[in-house]
Scaffold this active site. Structure first.
Site, PDB file in Angstrom:
ATOM      1  NE  ARG A 141      17.144  20.633  52.372  1.00 20.16           N
ATOM      2  CZ  ARG A 141      18.315  20.680  53.008  1.00 20.16           C
ATOM      3  NH1 ARG A 141      18.449  21.380  54.094  1.00 20.16           N
ATOM      4  NH2 ARG A 141      19.341  19.999  52.549  1.00 20.16           N
ATOM      5  N   GLY A 196      25.814  21.132  60.299  1.00 19.08           N
ATOM      6  CA  GLY A 196      27.216  21.203  60.706  1.00 19.08           C
ATOM      7  C   GLY A 196      27.752  19.915  61.296  1.00 19.08           C
ATOM      8  CD1 TRP A 217      21.406  17.961  59.430  1.00 17.23           C
ATOM      9  CD2 TRP A 217      20.435  18.169  57.426  1.00 17.23           C
ATOM     10  NE1 TRP A 217      21.492  16.754  58.774  1.00 17.23           N
ATOM     11  CE2 TRP A 217      20.903  16.848  57.548  1.00 17.23           C
ATOM     12  CE3 TRP A 217      19.789  18.552  56.244  1.00 17.23           C
ATOM     13  CZ2 TRP A 217      20.750  15.902  56.546  1.00 17.23           C
ATOM     14  CZ3 TRP A 217      19.636  17.598  55.242  1.00 17.23           C
ATOM     15  CH2 TRP A 217      20.117  16.293  55.398  1.00 17.23           C
ATOM     16  CG  ASP A 268      26.946  10.959  57.712  1.00 16.53           C
ATOM     17  OD1 ASP A 268      26.491  11.645  58.642  1.00 16.53           O
ATOM     18  OD2 ASP A 268      27.085  11.395  56.558  1.00 16.53           O
TER      19      ASP A 268
END
Lengths: 374, 578
Positions: free
Chosen positions: B150, B210, B260, B320
Site C-alpha cells: 500500500r 497475519g 495491518w 472476522d
C-alpha cells in the site's frame, strides 16, 4: 478375499485401527491389507478432510482414523461413513490420581487445553475451572506432567501415546468427558466403490461386539460406546476458512526427464473444453483466464513447465487435485480434476487424442510435462 | 512453533516466475535526473506536520489526520469535465494494485504487488529508478489476501517501504540506493506486511498482517536513521498486562490482532492511533472474554508505544470484523456539543465517532445493513448473541466478513463536513464446525458463504455521511462492488474509481458525477491522490483489480460481472486539458 484399508500412520491410534479391521473382516473370512498415509497435516495446517474421497477413490476401500462428532455427525465431503465401531474423544487428564467429575474440580482450577479444540468450549458451563490455552497438545501435556496445571482436557488417543512415550515420568490418568462435542464416533470412510467392503466391516464389527472382543481391541484408545446404530451421518459440504490452503507443502516427485519424447495424446478434445469451463469457474480468478498467473503462478509456458523443471503430469496433477482450488482444495469431482488437467495439457501444446484422461491415469502418468507454448 | 517443510521443487517454478517478473521490470534502466529538476528536498518533521498544505502528497492519507483531503482547487466542480490523462505507466503485474502515488516535489513513488518500488518524474512519468525487493518465497505462504503493498513513507532524504517478508527498507529518495533493510520477523512464521509505514518524530512505525494464521499482532517503531527497533507493542495483552484478563490464559499467544493498516497521529495530544484486527481462532466460543484489543483502535504514546486508551468496535468478535480500518481526525458537533473526534467506518457496518482525547464513543450509526453488532449501551458496543455461530448453529448475518467497508480508505471534506465511504453490500452464512483434522484430532473452525445482502440490489456503493450526525447524505450505487478509497479536494470534488475501471469525480455536496474517465485497463482499487508541481494540479490513481474480493467473495466473486473484471496494473495521472 481381501479388504484394503487406508491407515493414517500419524494417528496415535493407528495400531488399534489396524487391529479392529483385521479382526472384523476375519470373522467374515476376509484378510486385510493396509495402505499407510500421513494425515498429520502440513506445518501448522491441519490435514484437509477433502483428501478423503481421493483416498477412497484410488488407494483403498476404507479409510480409518477420522472420527465424527456424535452431536454434529458431519462427514468429510464426498465420502460415507460406516456404523461407528467405537467411541473416543476428549478426556479429562490428571496426574497421580484418577480424574474426578469436571464439576468436582476445585474452584479456580486451571485446566490446560490445546488451541482450536472442542474443550475450549467447556468452560462456559463449568465456571469452577479456568482455561489455560496451549499452542499444541504436547505443550499442554508437558504443563500437566510438570505440575504447572492440575488437569488438562485433551484428545484421549494423544494422552495414551504421551504416557507410552514418557513411561518413566509422572503417571497420567484420564477419563472421557461427557460434554457437548466431547464424544467422537470412530467410523470407516468409504465411497461407492467401497460399499461391499464396508458391509463386510460392519458385519464383522457387529460380531466382535456381540462376542465381547471389541472392547479389548479398542482399549485404551477408545470404548465400545453405547450407540451401535446404523450410520445416520450426513455429508458436510461447507467451505472452511480454516482450511484455506496457505500455499503450503506440495510434494513433487523426482521423475527422470525423458528427453526427446514426442508429446503423446493422453486426453480428448471434448474433455479439454469441459476442463476449460471448470477452469474458468474455479481457477481463473487466481491463475488468470489466459493461464498467465495472477495471485497464483502461471499454468502455461516455460515459466510453468520447462524441460529443466522436470515435471511429470502426475506431479502437477498431484498439486492441483489435492491443493487446488486454493481455499477449498479437493472440492471438485474427480472427473472435473481430470478435465482441468486435460485443459492445462492442451494449453501447453499437447495434442488431443481419442480417449479422455481418467483420474487414475492422471495420478500415475509419468508423461513429462514440458510446455511448448510461450 | 511453525515448522517449515516446503518442497524445493515446487518453489522453483515460483522462483522462476519472480525472476522473470524482475527481468521485465529491470528493462527500465535508471534515467539521470534532468537538470531542470529541483534537487531532492528533505521531508522534515516540520513538513510532515504541515503535510496538509504541502504541494505534494507526503504520506499514505496525505496528512497525519488521515483525511485524504487536499486543499487544491485548480481542478474544481466548474472545470473537472476537462480532465485528461497526462501520462500513464504500466507495471506488467496482474495482482491487486493498491498504492497511492506519494509525491515530494518532482519525485513520485508508487509500489506494486510483490514489493517493487518505482520512482518517477511526477510531471512526465519518466522512470527515475526502481527497486525490486528480493522477496523471500517463503513469505507468500502466509499472505491471505493477495500479494499487495500500500505504498511508501517519506522522511528526510529517505523513502521507506514495508514488505511481505517482514522487512522495512529505507532507500535514498533521489537515487534508490538502499540505506538499510531490517527484518522484523522471519518470513513464514505467520506474519507479513502490506501497509504503508507512518513516520512519527523520527520513527518508522509499522504493523503486521497475519490474523488468519495463529499469530499475535504488534505495532513496531524503528529508528528512521538506522532501522533499530525502538519499541514494539503487542495488540494482545499478556495475562499480567491491562486487558490480559479478557482472554483465557495462554490464548494471547495465538490471539491474532494484526495491525495491518496505517495509523493516524494526533500531534496536538502526541497520540498515535492504530487499528487492530480480528481475534484468533475465528470461532469466538473457543476464547471467552472481550478479547482486547482485537477489533479496536488503540491510542499509544509514540515515544514508547505505551497504550493510553482503546475503543473496541466489535467485542468478542466471531465474524472476522477487523478493527483495522483507518481512523480520521476531525472536529465535529454532535447534538450541539463540539468534539475533537476520530471517525471510522468499521468492517462491522457501523460508522463510529470517538472522542480522540479519551477514547469515549460520541455516536455510532449503521452505514450499511448490519446485524451482528446491535448497538451501544453507556458507550460500550454490544452484539446480537443470536448472530453468533456455534458448532450447533448456523447464522445468517450482515455484513459478511469482507465488511461493510474493507481497507479502502474513506476521506473527509472539512467544507462539506462529510465523510466519503466506499461500501459493500454482502451478508454471510456462518457456522462453527469441526472442519479439519491433524493426526486424527479434530479442530474447530468456522464455515462461511458470502452472499448478496437481501435488502440491497447492488454489490456496492460509495456514499457521503454527515460527520455531525453520522447519517447518509447521498449515495452512488454500483452493481459491482466498490473497492476503491476516496479522495477529497478543495475544488469541491470527491474522486474514486469503480470496479469496471472508471475513475470518477463527484460533486462533494450532491454526489452528482461531474466527470468520468475513459475506461481504464482494469478495475480500480488504488488509493487516489493529488499533488501540484510547477503550478499544475495532478490527480493519480492505480487501476489493477485484485485484493480479497475476487479470492474470498463467494457468490459476489462468482458473479459473471465481477469475474470478468480484467486484471493488470496501470498508474494513470490526470490534469486539466490546456
Amino acid at each position: 478375499m481381501e479388504v484394503v484399508a487406508c491407515i493414517d500412520q500419524s494417528s496415535p491410534a493407528a495400531t488399534m485401527d489396524m487391529n479392529v479391521v483385521r479382526a472384523a473382516v476375519a470373522t467374515q473370512g476376509y484378510s486385510a491389507r493396509f495402505e499407510k498415509f500421513d494425515g498429520s497435516g502440513v506445518g501448522d495446517d491441519p490435514y484437509s478432510e477433502k483428501n478423503f474421497h481421493k483416498l477412497t477413490s484410488s488407494r483403498c476401500q476404507l479409510v480409518l482414523g477420522f472420527p465424527v462428532d456424535v452431536q454434529a455427525p458431519l462427514l468429510p465431503t464426498g465420502v460415507k461413513g460406516s456404523a461407528p465401531y467405537g467411541q473416543t474423544g476428549f478426556a479429562l487428564v490428571t496426574r497421580d490420581h484418577a480424574p474426578p467429575e469436571l464439576s468436582q474440580l476445585a474452584e479456580g482450577t486451571e485446566v490446560a487445553v490445546a488451541y482450536e479444540t472442542a474443550p475450549n468450549l467447556f468452560f462456559e458451563h463449568h465456571t469452577n475451572i479456568q482455561s489455560d490455552v496451549h499452542p499444541d497438545n504436547d505443550d499442554a501435556l508437558d504443563a500437566l506432567a510438570k505440575g504447572k496445571v492440575k488437569a488438562a482436557m485433551l484428545w484421549a488417543p494423544i494422552v495414551v501415546q504421551y504416557t507410552q512415550r514418557h513411561a518413566k515420568g509422572h503417571k497420567l490418568f484420564f477419563a472421557l468427558l461427557n460434554e457437548p462435542h466431547a464424544r467422537w464416533d470412530l467410523v470407516a470412510l468409504y465411497d461407492d466403490s467401497g460399499v461391499a467392503a464396508a458391509e463386510v466391516f460392519d458385519k464383522g464389527v457387529g460380531e466382535l461386539r456381540a462376542s465381547g472382543r471389541l472392547a479389548a481391541l479398542l482399549a485404551p484408545y477408545a470404548v465400545v460406546g453405547d450407540r451401535p446404530t446404523a450410520s445416520a451421518v450426513k455429508p458436510a459440504n461447507v467451505v472452511s476458512r480454516n482450511e484455506y490452503n496457505r500455499g503450503g507443502l506440495i510434494k513433487v516427485s523426482n521423475t527422470k526427464k525423458k528427453s526427446g519424447a514426442k508429446a503423446p495424446a493422453i486426453y480428448s478434445a471434448e474433455q479439454a473444453s469441459a476442463g476449460q469451463q471448470v477452469f474458468m469457474s474455479n481457477c481463473s480468478m487466481c491463475h488468470g483466464a489466459d493461464l498467465g498467473g495472477i495471485t497464483g503462478p502461471a499454468l502455461k509456458g516455460q515459466k510453468f513447465a520447462s524441460a529443466k523443471d522436470d515435471f511429470a503430469v502426475s506431479d502437477i496433477f498431484g498439486i492441483l487435485s489435492t491443493q487446488m482450488p486454493a481455499g477449498r482444495p479437493g472440492t471438485l469431482k474427480p472427473e472435473e480434476y481430470a478435465a482441468v488437467m486435460a485443459f492445462i495439457l492442451q494449453q501447453n501444446g499437447y495434442p488431443a487424442g481419442p480417449n479422455a484422461l481418467t483420474y487414475a491415469q492422471a495420478q500415475t502418468s509419468k508423461v513429462p510435462l514440458i510446455s511448448s507454448s510461450k | 512453533m511453525r515448522n517449515k517443510a516446503g518442497s524445493i521443487e515446487f518453489k522453483r517454478s515460483r522462483v522462476e516466475l519472480l525472476k522473470k517478473a524482475a527481468l521485465v521490470l529491470l528493462a527500465f534502466a535508471p534515467v539521470a535526473v534532468t537538470a531542470a529538476q529541483a534537487p531532492y528536498e528533505p521531508v522534515t518533521d516540520a513538513r510532515l506536520l504541515a503535510a496538509q498544505k504541502d504541494p505534494g502528497w507526503l504520506m499514505y492519507r496525505r496528512d497525519y489526520t488521515s483525511s485524504g483531503y487536499a486543499p487544491f482547487d485548480q481542478i474544481n466542480t466548474g472545470n473537472v469535465a476537462q480532465l485528461k490523462p497526462a501520462f500513464d505507466y504500466e507495471t506488467g503485474l496482474k495482482q491487486g494494485h493498491e498504492s497511492p502515488a506519494v509525491v515530494n516535489g518532482h519525485f513520485l513513488y508508487v509500489t506494486t504487488p510483490l514489493d517493487h518500488l518505482i520512482a518517477m518524474d511526477a510531471t512526465s512519468g519518466k522512470v527515475l529508478w526502481k527497486y525490486d525487493h528480493d522477496l523471500s518465497k517463503a513469505a507468500l505462504k502466509t499472505v491471505c489476501c493477495d500479494v499487495v503493498n500500500r505504498g511508501v513513507a517519506l522522511y528526510q532524504n529517505n523513502v521507506y517501504m514495508a514488505t511481505l517478508d517482514n522487512h522495512v527498507v529505507a532507500l535514498d529518495g533521489a537515487t534508490g540506493k538502499v540505506k538499510w533493510s531490517k527484518a522484523l520477523m522471519a518470513p513464514d512464521v505467520g506474519y507479513a506486511m502490506t501497509l504503508a509505514p507512518l513516520i512519527v518524530k523520527g520513527k518508522v512505525v509499522v504493523g503486521v498482517s497475519g490474523g488468519e494464521y495463529g499469530a499475535r499482532g504488534f505495532v513496531e517503531a524503528l529508528d528512521a536513521k538506522t532501522g533499530k527497533m525502538l519499541w514494539q507493542t503487542h495488540t494482545i495483552p499478556a495475562p499480567n498486562e491491562p486487558g490480559g484478563d479478557t482472554w483465557p490464559k495462554g490464548a494471547y499467544k495465538t490471539g491474532g490482532g494484526a495491525a495491518w493498516l496505517t495509523g493516524t497521529y494526533d500531534a496536538e495530544n502526541d497520540t498515535l492511533m492504530w487499528g487492530v484486527g480480528n481475534p484468533g481462532p475465528w470461532l469466538a466460543t473457543l476464547r471467552p472474554g472481550e478479547n482486547l484489543y482485537t477489533d479496536s483502535v488503540i491510542a499509544m504514546n509514540p515515544s514508547n508505544g505505551k497504550i493510553k486508551w482503546h475503543f473496541q468496535y466489535t467485542p468478542h468478535d466471531t465474524w472476522d470484523y477487523d478493527g483495522t480500518n483507518e481512523t480520521v481526525m476531525t472536529d465535529l458537533t454532535y447534538q450541539g456539543k463540539p468534539y475533537k473526534a476520530i471517525v471510522s467506518a468499521s468492517r462491522n457496518g457501523w460508522f463510529y465517532a470517538i472522542d480522540r482525547t479519551n477514547g469515549k464513543l460520541i455516536y455510532m450509526e449503521q452505514f450499511t445493513h448490519a446485524t451482528s453488532v446491535a448497538g451501544q449501551k453507556d458507550g460500550k458496543v454490544y452484539t446480537d448473541d443470536d448472530m453468533r455461530p456455534t458448532p450447533d448453529k448456523e447464522v445468517f448475518t450482515c455484513p459478511s466478513f469482507l465488511g461493510g467497508k474493507n481497507w479502502w480508505p474513506i476521506s473527509i471534506n472539512p467544507n462539506t463536513q462529510m465523510a466519503y465511504v466506499p461500501t459493500m453490500h454482502t451478508c454471510m452464512k456462518m457456522k462453527g464446525a469441526a472442519v479439519s483434522y491433524k493426526a486424527g484430532l479434530p479442530f474447530l473452525g468456522e464455515s462461511f458463504t458470502v452472499m448478496q445482502d437481501p435488502t440491497q440490489k447492488n454489490w456496492g456503493s460509495v456514499q457521503a455521511i454527515d460527520l455531525n450526525t453520522g447519517k447518509q447524505v447521498w449515495t452512488h450505487e454500483s452493481d459491482l462492488p466498490w473497492n476503491d478509497g476516496t479522495l477529497s479536494t478543495g475544488g469541491g470534488l470527491m474522486f474514486s474509481g469503480s470496479a469496471d475501471g472508471y475513475f470518477m469525480a463527484f460533486d462533494a455536496k450532491s454526489g452528482n458525477v461531474l466527470w468520468k474517465s475513459d475506461q481504464l485497463s482494469s478495475g480500480i482499487i488504488g488509493v487516489p491522490s493529488t499533488y501540484t508541481v510547477d503550478g499544475t494540479q495532478y490527480v493519480a490513481v492505480y487501476a489493477g483489480w485484485g485484493g480479497a474480493t475476487p479470492i474470498w467473495g463467494g457468490d459476489m466473486a462468482n458473479d459473471p460481472k465481477v469475474k470478468s473484471i480484467p486484471t493488470g496494473g496501470h498508474l494513470y495521472v490526470f490534469k486539466l486539458a490546456k
